[in-house]
Design a protein around this motif. Structure first.
Motif, short mmCIF file in Angstrom:
data_model
loop_
_atom_site.label_atom_id
_atom_site.label_comp_id
_atom_site.label_asym_id
_atom_site.label_seq_id
_atom_site.Cartn_x
_atom_site.Cartn_y
_atom_site.Cartn_z
N LEU A 182 5.41 -15.07 -9.74
CA LEU A 182 5.29 -13.74 -9.18
C LEU A 182 3.91 -13.54 -8.56
N VAL A 183 3.89 -12.87 -7.43
CA VAL A 183 2.64 -12.55 -6.73
C VAL A 183 2.44 -11.05 -6.77
N GLU A 184 1.27 -10.62 -7.23
CA GLU A 184 0.95 -9.20 -7.25
C GLU A 184 0.45 -8.77 -5.88
N MET A 185 1.08 -7.74 -5.35
CA MET A 185 0.66 -7.20 -4.06
C MET A 185 0.65 -5.68 -4.12
N SER A 186 -0.37 -5.10 -3.51
CA SER A 186 -0.51 -3.65 -3.55
C SER A 186 -0.84 -3.11 -2.17
N TRP A 187 -0.34 -1.90 -1.91
CA TRP A 187 -0.68 -1.13 -0.72
C TRP A 187 -1.27 0.18 -1.24
N ASP A 188 -2.58 0.29 -1.16
CA ASP A 188 -3.23 1.44 -1.78
C ASP A 188 -4.53 1.72 -1.04
N PRO A 189 -4.62 2.84 -0.29
CA PRO A 189 -3.63 3.90 -0.26
C PRO A 189 -2.61 3.73 0.86
N VAL A 190 -1.39 4.20 0.58
CA VAL A 190 -0.42 4.48 1.64
C VAL A 190 -0.64 5.95 1.94
N THR A 191 -1.44 6.22 2.94
CA THR A 191 -1.96 7.58 3.10
C THR A 191 -0.98 8.51 3.78
N ARG A 192 0.16 8.71 3.15
CA ARG A 192 1.12 9.69 3.65
C ARG A 192 1.36 10.78 2.61
N VAL A 193 0.58 10.77 1.57
CA VAL A 193 0.54 11.89 0.64
C VAL A 193 -0.92 12.30 0.55
N ILE A 194 -1.46 12.74 1.68
CA ILE A 194 -2.85 13.14 1.82
C ILE A 194 -3.77 12.04 1.29
N GLY A 195 -3.43 10.82 1.59
CA GLY A 195 -4.29 9.69 1.28
C GLY A 195 -4.25 9.20 -0.14
N SER A 196 -3.25 9.61 -0.92
CA SER A 196 -3.33 9.30 -2.34
C SER A 196 -2.17 8.48 -2.89
N LEU A 197 -1.31 7.97 -2.05
CA LEU A 197 -0.16 7.20 -2.53
C LEU A 197 -0.50 5.71 -2.56
N GLY A 198 -0.23 5.08 -3.70
CA GLY A 198 -0.39 3.64 -3.82
C GLY A 198 0.91 3.01 -4.30
N ILE A 199 1.26 1.87 -3.72
CA ILE A 199 2.45 1.13 -4.14
C ILE A 199 1.98 -0.23 -4.65
N HIS A 200 2.26 -0.51 -5.91
CA HIS A 200 1.80 -1.74 -6.57
C HIS A 200 3.03 -2.53 -7.00
N THR A 201 3.12 -3.77 -6.53
CA THR A 201 4.34 -4.56 -6.75
C THR A 201 4.03 -5.94 -7.31
N ARG A 202 5.09 -6.54 -7.87
CA ARG A 202 5.11 -7.98 -8.16
C ARG A 202 6.30 -8.55 -7.40
N ILE A 203 6.05 -9.60 -6.64
CA ILE A 203 7.05 -10.13 -5.71
C ILE A 203 7.37 -11.58 -6.05
N ASP A 204 8.65 -11.88 -6.04
CA ASP A 204 9.14 -13.25 -6.20
C ASP A 204 9.44 -13.79 -4.80
N PHE A 205 8.51 -14.55 -4.23
CA PHE A 205 8.69 -15.02 -2.86
C PHE A 205 9.72 -16.14 -2.77
N GLU A 206 9.92 -16.87 -3.85
CA GLU A 206 10.92 -17.93 -3.82
C GLU A 206 12.32 -17.35 -3.64
N ASN A 207 12.56 -16.21 -4.28
CA ASN A 207 13.86 -15.55 -4.17
C ASN A 207 13.84 -14.36 -3.22
N ARG A 208 12.69 -14.14 -2.55
CA ARG A 208 12.56 -13.07 -1.54
C ARG A 208 12.98 -11.73 -2.13
N GLN A 209 12.30 -11.32 -3.20
CA GLN A 209 12.70 -10.10 -3.89
C GLN A 209 11.49 -9.45 -4.57
#
Length: 590
Positions: free
Chosen positions: A6-33
């Protein structure tokens, strides 16, 4: 899961909630999910704290400032709560004016977000960077409705969405100006209305007022007649070009809509009659669970609202002061209801295994199952359409709900003939259907605006031009307002003691959609929609942009964007994106 890479990837901030939204994920690139997601917000805004002790007549003006995008929706909802608490019914023409203003707001905001913000995720430049194979197929795929919208291939549609250079991108900006002018005619100022008050409005009604609104509206209708088939062509193409794309952003059908556009012939703003007048709104209130419409009763909707703290940075108020024990009908009010909430902020270090966001977890208690449901708004339009369609009650002007769809009839305009559109209940609550509904609802709002305009103009012709009803602020009272913000379900809950605000809690769509894990461990809608979503982007981890994840987040219409910072693992910055300008990199991007 332990043997998966698993690869940890984050998008922070996703500034569509007045600059305060963050999306933090773990991704399985082998299974594209995506296998795990946390939605975070790093900003605390204490409206529920500093509104206590204020004059109740100021509630709508203060709460308007909650948002610099849809402040008028808050002002309108605040006025509805004030009308109930003050026991005042505005004159009919005041409601027609508010309805015209709110219809213009839906047209303005959905147009701007769809074609200048969401559209960039589907533009030629972005698709070329993330799915060049899809772009190649789009170049040779004829657009089925080219004769209406004028773009020969799907790739031509994508090029029209390119920021700053695309023809559709530029035209949408002009339309957003036009619709904002329509709004200002009715509510005085955008985004914080200057002519909305409890008891009515300060707008001076005249034939000229409605005519100036109509001139702009007919130009917009000409535009939206082209946009509905254009977006149908674009979104249908993604289903065809990427088999399985329906699973992107898909979650269980748990949709809530609190209704929009009051009917002054039915609405007196009394809680005792709210079940009746709530069902007469021109967008039907209700809750859909697994394709079943389980209620359209605003009283039952109100009684079921629960505020769970879950993963949020607050201390529990349970066992503290109870503001409302029973509603005006004698129904018991739960201590986790907004009327009884006390905001107790507790800043602390973010812990994804515990507390990690400032967003609480609103839920709706389903008495049938004893479960607290994580409702979402479907970005606003998806829930509005789904519930209105299933209820089959709406039938006015050019809009009719059939039980499985919503028919929208738009009259002949300068360049296009009379047009009938039909939004049909889709098979999925997913990314593409949230986006599709946003285009169709612009047509719904336009058809509704024509009806409201005619009703308002008839009041002027009849000489009924008084726009405000007198009232006195009671010493003790409660009130609640239900409305649809652009992005979905919105409620305001007001308690008055000794003539002052004792408690005030607004609940817009953001906490419903962006909440983290609740007290039962149930993920919020963003989190659930992203978790387990397949990844169709052709890039690997080194150059991954997360377009399928970003399309999913944006399909909920969180707010307006500035920049997205992307990093891998322990905070290593890979790349900085600044939508809506892909291809233009800032000097410090790394």
């Amino acid at each position: 899961m332990s043997d998966r890479k698993l690869v940890e990837m984050s998008w922070d901030p996703v500034t569509r909630v007045i600059g305060s939204l963050g999306i933090h994920t773990r991704i399985d690139f082998e299974n594209r999910q995506v296998v795990d997601c946390r939605s975070t917000s790093s900003i605390f805004r204490g409206y529920s704290v500093f509104m206590r002790g204020k004059d109740p007549r100021d509630a709508h003006q203060i709460s308007s400032r909650i948002c610099g995008i849809c402040g008028d929706n808050h002002a309108t909802c605040g006025v509805y709560a004030q009308n109930m608490a003050f026991g005042v019914k505005p004159p009919p023409i005041a409601e027609w004016i508010i309805n015209c203003g709110e219809a213009a707001e839906y047209m303005f905001d959905h147009n701007l977000f769809q074609d200048n913000l969401v559209g960039v995720d589907f533009c030629e430049r972005m698709v070329k960077e993330t799915n060049p194979g899809v772009l190649a197929k789009a170049e040779t795929t004829a657009a089925p409705h080219a004769q209406v919208h004028g773009h020969r291939t799907v790739a031509d549609i994508m090029r029209a969405l390119n920021p700053f250079s695309g023809s559709l991108y530029k035209e949408a900006l002009q339309m957003s100006r036009l619709t904002r002018e329509m709004f200002c005619l009715m509510e005085g100022r955008h985004v914080h209305p200057s002519t909305l008050y409890p008891g009515g409005v300060g707008t001076v009604p005249s034939v000229q007022l409605f005519h100036e609104y109509l001139v702009r509206l007919t130009r917009y209708i000409d535009f939206i007649k082209r946009m509905v088939p254009l977006h149908d062509d674009l979104f249908d193409f993604f289903y065809q070009a990427l088999p399985g794309y329906e699973r992107v952003g898909q979650r269980r059908v748990l949709l809530g809509c609190w209704g929009a556009f009051q009917n002054p012939d039915a609405c007196d703003f009394r809680y005792q009659t709210m079940s009746q007048w709530g069902r007469e709104m021109y967008v039907t209130s209700g809750i859909v669970v697994d394709d079943e419409l389980i209620t359209t009763d605003l009283v039952q909707i109100n009684l079921g609202i629960r505020i769970l703290l879950g993963s949020s940075f607050y201390d529990d108020w349970a066992g503290g002061e109870v503001f409302v024990k029973e509603d005006p009908l004698g129904n018991p009010i739960d201590e986790r209801h907004p009327w009884n909430q006390t905001t107790l902020p507790h800043p602390q270090k973010r812990d994804f295994g515990g507390k990690y966001t400032w967003v609480v977890s609103p839920r709706w208690f389903d008495r049938r199952t004893g479960k607290n449901l994580a409702l979402d708004s479907g970005g606003g339009p998806l829930a509005r359409f789904w519930i209105t369609a299933l209820a089959g009650k709406v039938d006015f002007g050019g809009v009719k709900a059939t039980g499985t769809s919503v028919l929208i009839r738009l009259p002949k305009t300068a360049n296009l003939p009379e047009t009938e559109l039909e939004w049909k209940v889709p098979r999925w609550s997913n990314t593409l259907e949230r986006n599709r509904a946003r285009t169709y609802f612009q047509a719904y709002a336009a058809a509704a605006a024509l009806y409201f305009l005619e009703r308002g103009r008839s009041e002027v012709h009849a000489g009924r031009t008084r726009t405000w009803s007198d009232f006195k602020v009671p010493e003790e009272a409660i009130g609640c307002g239900f409305h649809e913000a652009v992005r979905g379900l919105l409620s305001h809950h007001l308690v008055i003691r000794k003539g002052k605000i004792a408690n005030y809690h607004p609940y817009p769509p953001t906490p419903w959609n962006a909440s983290g894990r609740d007290s039962d461990g149930v993920p919020g809608p963003y989190e659930e929609a992203i978790q387990n979503t397949p990844l169709f982007e052709e890039n690997g981890p080194e150059s991954f942009k997360g377009i399928d994840i970003m399309r999913t987040v944006r399909s909920f219409d969180p707010c307006l964007p500035c920049g997205v910072h992307m990093y891998l693992g322990g905070g290593k910055v890979l790349r900085v994106h600044h939508p809506p300008t892909p291809g233009i990199q800032p000097a410090d991007a790394g």
